[in-house]
Design a protein around this motif. Structure first.
Motif, PDB file in Angstrom:
ATOM      1  N   VAL A  82       0.716  -1.150   0.040  1.00 11.32           N
ATOM      2  CA  VAL A  82      -0.114   0.011  -0.128  1.00 11.32           C
ATOM      3  C   VAL A  82       0.899   1.458   0.050  1.00 11.32           C
ATOM      4  CG1 VAL A  82      -1.889   1.245   1.061  1.00 11.32           C
ATOM      5  CG2 VAL A  82      -1.773  -1.268   1.203  1.00 11.32           C
ATOM      6  N   THR A  83       0.674   2.245  -1.114  1.00  9.85           N
ATOM      7  CA  THR A  83       1.543   3.271  -1.094  1.00  9.85           C
ATOM      8  C   THR A  83       0.565   4.391  -1.337  1.00  9.85           C
ATOM      9  OG1 THR A  83       3.492   4.416  -2.223  1.00  9.85           O
ATOM     10  CG2 THR A  83       1.715   3.153  -3.682  1.00  9.85           C
ATOM     11  N   GLY A  84       1.347   5.733  -1.089  1.00 11.98           N
ATOM     12  CA  GLY A  84       0.443   6.819  -1.303  1.00 11.98           C
ATOM     13  C   GLY A  84       1.296   7.982  -0.661  1.00 11.98           C
ATOM     14  N   GLY A  85       0.922   9.087  -1.135  1.00  9.84           N
ATOM     15  CA  GLY A  85       1.657  10.373  -0.619  1.00  9.84           C
ATOM     16  C   GLY A  85       1.314  10.602   1.016  1.00  9.84           C
ATOM     17  N   VAL A  86       2.181  11.556   1.518  1.00 10.35           N
ATOM     18  CA  VAL A  86       1.668  11.907   2.864  1.00 10.35           C
ATOM     19  C   VAL A  86       0.551  12.457   3.211  1.00 10.35           C
ATOM     20  CG1 VAL A  86       2.445  13.508   4.720  1.00 10.35           C
ATOM     21  CG2 VAL A  86       4.345  12.737   3.039  1.00 10.35           C
ATOM     22  N   ARG A  87      -0.143  11.954   4.265  1.00  8.79           N
ATOM     23  CA  ARG A  87      -1.611  12.196   4.732  1.00  8.79           C
ATOM     24  C   ARG A  87      -2.525  11.917   3.461  1.00  8.79           C
ATOM     25  NH1 ARG A  87       1.247  13.301   8.257  1.00  8.79           N
ATOM     26  NH2 ARG A  87       1.189  15.100   9.906  1.00  8.79           N
ATOM     27  N   SER A  88      -2.176  10.681   2.709  1.00  6.39           N
ATOM     28  CA  SER A  88      -3.023  10.304   1.587  1.00  6.39           C
ATOM     29  C   SER A  88      -4.365   9.474   2.294  1.00  6.39           C
ATOM     30  CB  SER A  88      -2.464   9.689   0.355  1.00  6.39           C
ATOM     31  OG  SER A  88      -1.830   8.368   1.136  1.00  6.39           O
ATOM     32  N   GLY A  89      -4.212   8.926   3.308  1.00  4.76           N
ATOM     33  CA  GLY A  89      -5.123   7.882   3.811  1.00  4.76           C
ATOM     34  C   GLY A  89      -4.462   6.422   3.550  1.00  4.76           C
ATOM     35  N   LYS A  90      -3.487   6.325   3.399  1.00  3.27           N
ATOM     36  CA  LYS A  90      -3.002   4.942   2.932  1.00  3.27           C
ATOM     37  C   LYS A  90      -2.936   4.079   4.283  1.00  3.27           C
ATOM     38  CE  LYS A  90       1.800   6.526   3.156  1.00  3.27           C
ATOM     39  NZ  LYS A  90       1.501   7.966   3.559  1.00  3.27           N
ATOM     40  N   SER A  91      -2.774   4.847   5.508  1.00  5.05           N
ATOM     41  CA  SER A  91      -2.463   3.782   6.598  1.00  5.05           C
ATOM     42  C   SER A  91      -3.892   3.595   7.235  1.00  5.05           C
ATOM     43  CB  SER A  91      -1.892   4.841   7.767  1.00  5.05           C
ATOM     44  OG  SER A  91      -0.594   4.958   7.690  1.00  5.05           O
ATOM     45  N   GLN A  92      -4.869   4.318   6.936  1.00  7.40           N
ATOM     46  CA  GLN A  92      -6.312   3.914   7.179  1.00  7.40           C
ATOM     47  C   GLN A  92      -6.930   2.865   6.516  1.00  7.40           C
ATOM     48  OE1 GLN A  92      -8.900   7.414   7.198  1.00  7.40           O
ATOM     49  NE2 GLN A  92     -10.737   6.096   8.196  1.00  7.40           N
ATOM     50  N   PHE A  93      -6.679   3.127   5.348  1.00 10.60           N
ATOM     51  CA  PHE A  93      -7.083   1.891   3.980  1.00 10.60           C
ATOM     52  C   PHE A  93      -6.191   0.650   4.468  1.00 10.60           C
ATOM     53  CE2 PHE A  93      -5.775  -0.453   0.464  1.00 10.60           C
ATOM     54  CZ  PHE A  93      -6.855  -1.079   0.118  1.00 10.60           C
ATOM     55  N   ALA A  94      -4.987   0.564   4.958  1.00  7.79           N
ATOM     56  CA  ALA A  94      -4.291  -0.430   5.420  1.00  7.79           C
ATOM     57  C   ALA A  94      -4.826  -1.185   6.443  1.00  7.79           C
ATOM     58  CB  ALA A  94      -2.734  -0.153   5.362  1.00  7.79           C
ATOM     59  N   GLU A  95      -5.142  -0.421   7.440  1.00  8.68           N
ATOM     60  CA  GLU A  95      -5.953  -1.148   8.659  1.00  8.68           C
ATOM     61  C   GLU A  95      -7.206  -1.659   8.329  1.00  8.68           C
ATOM     62  OE1 GLU A  95      -5.923   2.236  11.433  1.00  8.68           O
ATOM     63  OE2 GLU A  95      -3.590   2.391  11.543  1.00  8.68           O
ATOM     64  N   SER A  96      -7.976  -0.906   7.511  1.00 10.74           N
ATOM     65  CA  SER A  96      -9.249  -1.471   7.080  1.00 10.74           C
ATOM     66  C   SER A  96      -9.130  -2.649   6.319  1.00 10.74           C
ATOM     67  CB  SER A  96     -10.022  -0.456   6.219  1.00 10.74           C
ATOM     68  OG  SER A  96     -11.147  -1.092   5.710  1.00 10.74           O
ATOM     69  N   LEU A  97      -8.082  -2.683   5.395  1.00 15.75           N
ATOM     70  CA  LEU A  97      -7.685  -4.020   4.806  1.00 15.75           C
ATOM     71  C   LEU A  97      -7.279  -5.191   5.655  1.00 15.75           C
ATOM     72  CD1 LEU A  97      -7.059  -5.471   1.961  1.00 15.75           C
ATOM     73  CD2 LEU A  97      -5.028  -4.347   1.968  1.00 15.75           C
ATOM     74  N   ALA A  98      -6.353  -4.801   6.624  1.00 15.42           N
ATOM     75  CA  ALA A  98      -5.990  -5.835   7.739  1.00 15.42           C
ATOM     76  C   ALA A  98      -7.149  -6.427   8.261  1.00 15.42           C
ATOM     77  CB  ALA A  98      -4.991  -5.259   8.502  1.00 15.42           C
ATOM     78  N   MET A  99      -8.074  -5.560   8.792  1.00 17.73           N
ATOM     79  CA  MET A  99      -9.272  -5.694   9.612  1.00 17.73           C
ATOM     80  C   MET A  99     -10.039  -6.750   8.723  1.00 17.73           C
ATOM     81  SD  MET A  99     -10.002  -2.670  12.159  1.00 17.73           S
ATOM     82  CE  MET A  99     -10.129  -1.563  10.867  1.00 17.73           C
ATOM     83  N   LYS A 100     -10.355  -6.289   7.596  1.00 18.90           N
ATOM     84  CA  LYS A 100     -11.215  -7.117   6.559  1.00 18.90           C
ATOM     85  C   LYS A 100     -10.753  -8.794   6.290  1.00 18.90           C
ATOM     86  CE  LYS A 100     -13.421  -3.290   4.030  1.00 18.90           C
ATOM     87  NZ  LYS A 100     -13.120  -2.829   2.716  1.00 18.90           N
ATOM     88  N   ILE A 101      -9.498  -8.754   6.216  1.00 22.95           N
ATOM     89  CA  ILE A 101      -9.014 -10.035   6.277  1.00 22.95           C
ATOM     90  C   ILE A 101      -9.219 -10.874   7.170  1.00 22.95           C
ATOM     91  CG2 ILE A 101      -6.534 -11.209   5.722  1.00 22.95           C
ATOM     92  CD1 ILE A 101      -5.990  -8.929   3.691  1.00 22.95           C
TER      93      ILE A 101
END
Length: 187
Positions: free
Chosen positions: A5-24
Motif C-alpha cells: 500500500v503506497t500513497g503520498g503523505v496524509r493520503s489515507g494509506k494507513s487508514q486503508f491498510a488498517e481497514s484491509l487488515a481488519m477485513k482479512i
C-alpha cells in the motif's frame, strides 16, 4: 499473502491498510498485529503515533503492537499463520536502517547490502504470517536531492518498491483517501 500500500503523505494509506487488515482478519478469523517503525522524535510524531493507536483501538478487533524501528525480521518468530501483520511503514524503516546506524559511507555496496537485508526481513515476516501488509510513502514526485545519502535513499526505496510490488499478491495506491488497485486483490 503480501499486500503493498503506497500513497503520498496524509493520503489515507494507513487508514486503508488498517481497514484491509481488519477485513482479512475478520474474513479468515485471524489475529491482528501492527509493526510500528516510527521513532518518537518530536511532538508532531508523538501526536501521529497516538492518533494511529486511537484509530486501531476504536475497532471491534483487537490489535497487538510491536515497536521495531530496525531489524524487523527479528519479530518473525512471534507470529504464525494465524496472524495478519501491518508494517507501517517501509519508508521510515529504510530511513532508520540507513541513517540511524553508525555513520555510513553511502556506497553502492552499502545500498545493495541494505536492500538484501530488508528484503530478507520482509520475506521472514511474510512467511511467518497469514498476510503481511506493507505501507510506504510515495516520494518520487519531488525533485531528487543531490546529497549522496538522500540520493541513495531514494534510489533504494524505489528499488524496494519495485521488488515488493513484483512479489506482492496485491498492490494499492491511495490518493485523497481513495484506494486504487494496481495489482491483484486480497479482499
Amino acid at each position: 499473502m503480501l499486500a503493498f500500500v503506497t500513497g503520498g503523505v496524509r493520503s489515507g494509506k494507513s487508514q486503508f491498510a488498517e481497514s484491509l487488515a481488519m477485513k482479512i482478519a475478520k474474513r479468515d478469523n485471524k489475529s491482528l498485529y501492527y509493526i510500528a517503525t516510527s521513532l518518537r522524535t518530536d511532538q508532531e510524531m508523538d501526536e501521529r503515533i497516538k492518533r494511529h493507536q486511537a484509530n486501531r483501538s476504536n475497532h471491534q478487533l483487537p490489535w497487538g503492537t510491536c515497536e521495531k524501528s530496525k531489524d524487523v525480521g527479528m519479530l518473525a518468530e512471534r507470529f504464525s499463520k494465524k496472524d495478519v501483520i501491518l508494517l507501517d511503514c517501509l519508508t521510515i524503516l529504510l530511513s532508520n536502517e540507513m541513517f540511524h546506524a553508525s555513520r555510513q559511507e553511502f556506497s553502492n555496496e552499502f545500498s545493495n547490502k541494505l536492500f538484501l537485508k530488508i528484503v530478507r526481513e520482509i520475506e521472514k515476516l511474510k512467511m511467518a504470517s497469514h498476510t503481511l501488509i506493507i505501507v510506504t510513502n510515495e516520494v518520487f514526485h519531488e525533485k531528487v536531492s543531490t546529497d549522496r545519502g538522500v540520493f541513495l535513499y531514494t534510489k533504494l526505496l524505489g528499488k524496494l518498491h519495485q521488488h515488493l510490488v513484483e512479489s506482492s499478491d496485491a498492490a494499492f495506491s491511495v490518493e485523497y483517501g481513495v484506494p486504487i488497485v494496481k495489482k491483484g486483490s486480497c479482499i
